[in-house]
Design an enzyme around this catalytic site. Structure first.
Site, PDB file in Angstrom:
ATOM      1  N   ASP A  37       0.810  -1.216   0.000  1.00 50.58           N
ATOM      2  CA  ASP A  37       0.000   0.000   0.000  1.00 50.58           C
ATOM      3  C   ASP A  37       0.848   1.273   0.000  1.00 50.58           C
ATOM      4  O   ASP A  37       2.065   1.240   0.222  1.00 50.58           O
ATOM      5  CB  ASP A  37      -0.932   0.010   1.206  1.00 50.58           C
ATOM      6  CG  ASP A  37      -2.213  -0.770   0.956  1.00 50.58           C
ATOM      7  OD1 ASP A  37      -2.460  -1.145  -0.199  1.00 50.58           O
ATOM      8  OD2 ASP A  37      -2.957  -1.011   1.922  1.00 50.58           O
ATOM      9  N   LYS A  58      -3.614   3.311  -2.461  1.00 51.54           N
ATOM     10  CA  LYS A  58      -4.695   4.271  -2.687  1.00 51.54           C
ATOM     11  C   LYS A  58      -4.431   5.489  -1.821  1.00 51.54           C
ATOM     12  O   LYS A  58      -4.157   5.366  -0.637  1.00 51.54           O
ATOM     13  CB  LYS A  58      -6.052   3.679  -2.308  1.00 51.54           C
ATOM     14  CG  LYS A  58      -6.453   2.392  -3.026  1.00 51.54           C
ATOM     15  CD  LYS A  58      -7.834   1.956  -2.567  1.00 51.54           C
ATOM     16  CE  LYS A  58      -8.270   0.662  -3.229  1.00 51.54           C
ATOM     17  NZ  LYS A  58      -7.504  -0.506  -2.718  1.00 51.54           N
ATOM     18  N   MET A 170      -7.880   9.009   9.193  1.00 52.41           N
ATOM     19  CA  MET A 170      -8.319   9.528   7.884  1.00 52.41           C
ATOM     20  C   MET A 170      -9.278  10.707   8.043  1.00 52.41           C
ATOM     21  O   MET A 170     -10.211  10.867   7.257  1.00 52.41           O
ATOM     22  CB  MET A 170      -8.982   8.413   7.060  1.00 52.41           C
ATOM     23  CG  MET A 170      -8.109   7.195   6.843  1.00 52.41           C
ATOM     24  SD  MET A 170      -8.946   5.867   5.947  1.00 52.41           S
ATOM     25  CE  MET A 170     -10.146   5.327   7.189  1.00 52.41           C
TER      26      MET A 170
END
Length: 262
Positions: A37, A58, A170
């Site tokens: 990742d 991502k 996030m």
């Protein structure tokens, strides 16, 4: 005919390669292919010297490979009998979509194991001197995704003010809405709060202040490339106390050293 290989969903921790588990290092060393990742420190890949590496990360607002494609690639490689490592930052089952991947692999008849990692939800505060629980201050902590208001609003709206340490992953871009939600719920504007950027990396940055100032804090905008964690609650103040005690000890040591030798 050769049977399917093994897929290991491996947590890489919050950033520092030294926070890898021994099992994670072992799986990387035996891997034929590693799908890693965006937030994984590239130096971790040195533990997989014989593997092919494939970036499938991502990041918000950037083009990225789809989740369906990632799952299909893992299945294809495993059906060839290869040992596959799906390397994720933090822990695979903490906002890492590891559950989705485990279900997709199980549906395809692929053997799968989970290798837990150190989640940024506890590691980022810990590395910054913030305990998520502390006797007399907080006996619980809540971890919530801050990527969308629909995700965090119901959870934060149901939490009694000051009853737990709130950790938001996030949530940098939503920090103003998150702070407003807590304040509207009755949280004290003076509640200690922190923004932790790039935890476990040399670029780490920390802001500490009050909940009322969290939404307007500009530090994340100065370092847009760094991932971040928000922490709200009384335990944030412990990090300041630790810093003050550390400074006091350093000053004391300096003062002792200034005297004439015996």
């Amino acid at each position: 005919m050769r049977g399917p290989g093994l897929v290991s969903l491996v947590g890489a921790g919050p950033g520092d390669p030294e926070l890898l588990t021994l099992r994670a290092v072992a799986r990387l060393g035996a891997a034929d292919v590693v799908f890693y990742d965006a937030l994984v420190d590239r130096s971790v890949l040195r533990h997989a010297p014989r593997a092919r590496w494939a970036y499938v990360g991502k990041r918000a607002g950037r083009p990225s490979i789809s989740q369906v494609t990632i799952e299909r690639l893992m299945v294809q490689r495993a059906l060839r009998g290869e040992r596959v490592v799906r390397l994720k930052s933090g822990d695979p089952f903490v906002f890492g979509r590891g559950g989705e991947e485990a279900l997709a692999l199980a549906a395809a008849g692929i053997p799968c194991e989970v290798v837990p990692g150190v989640s940024a939800a506890v590691a980022a505060p810990g590395l910054s001197g913030i305990p998520v629980t502390h006797r007399g201050l907080s006996s619980a902590f809540l971890v919530v995704s801050g990527h969308a208001e629909s995700a965090f609003a119901p959870v934060l709206g149901s939490l009694e003010p000051g009853t737990a340490t709130v950790v938001v992953l996030m949530g940098l871009q939503m920090r103003d809405l998150i702070a407003a939600r807590l304040l509207s719920r009755g949280w004290d504007p003076e509640t200690p709060a922190a923004i932790l950027l790039g935890a476990g990396t040399p670029e780490a940055r920390t802001w500490r202040g009050r909940l009322s100032a969290l939404g307007a804090c500009e530090v994340p905008d100065l370092h847009p490339e760094l991932p971040g964690v928000l922490v709200v609650g009384a335990t944030v103040a412990v990090s300041g106390q630790l810093e003050a005690l550390g400074d006091a000890h350093r000053l004391s040591a300096t003062a002792v050293g200034c005297g004439a030798p015996d």
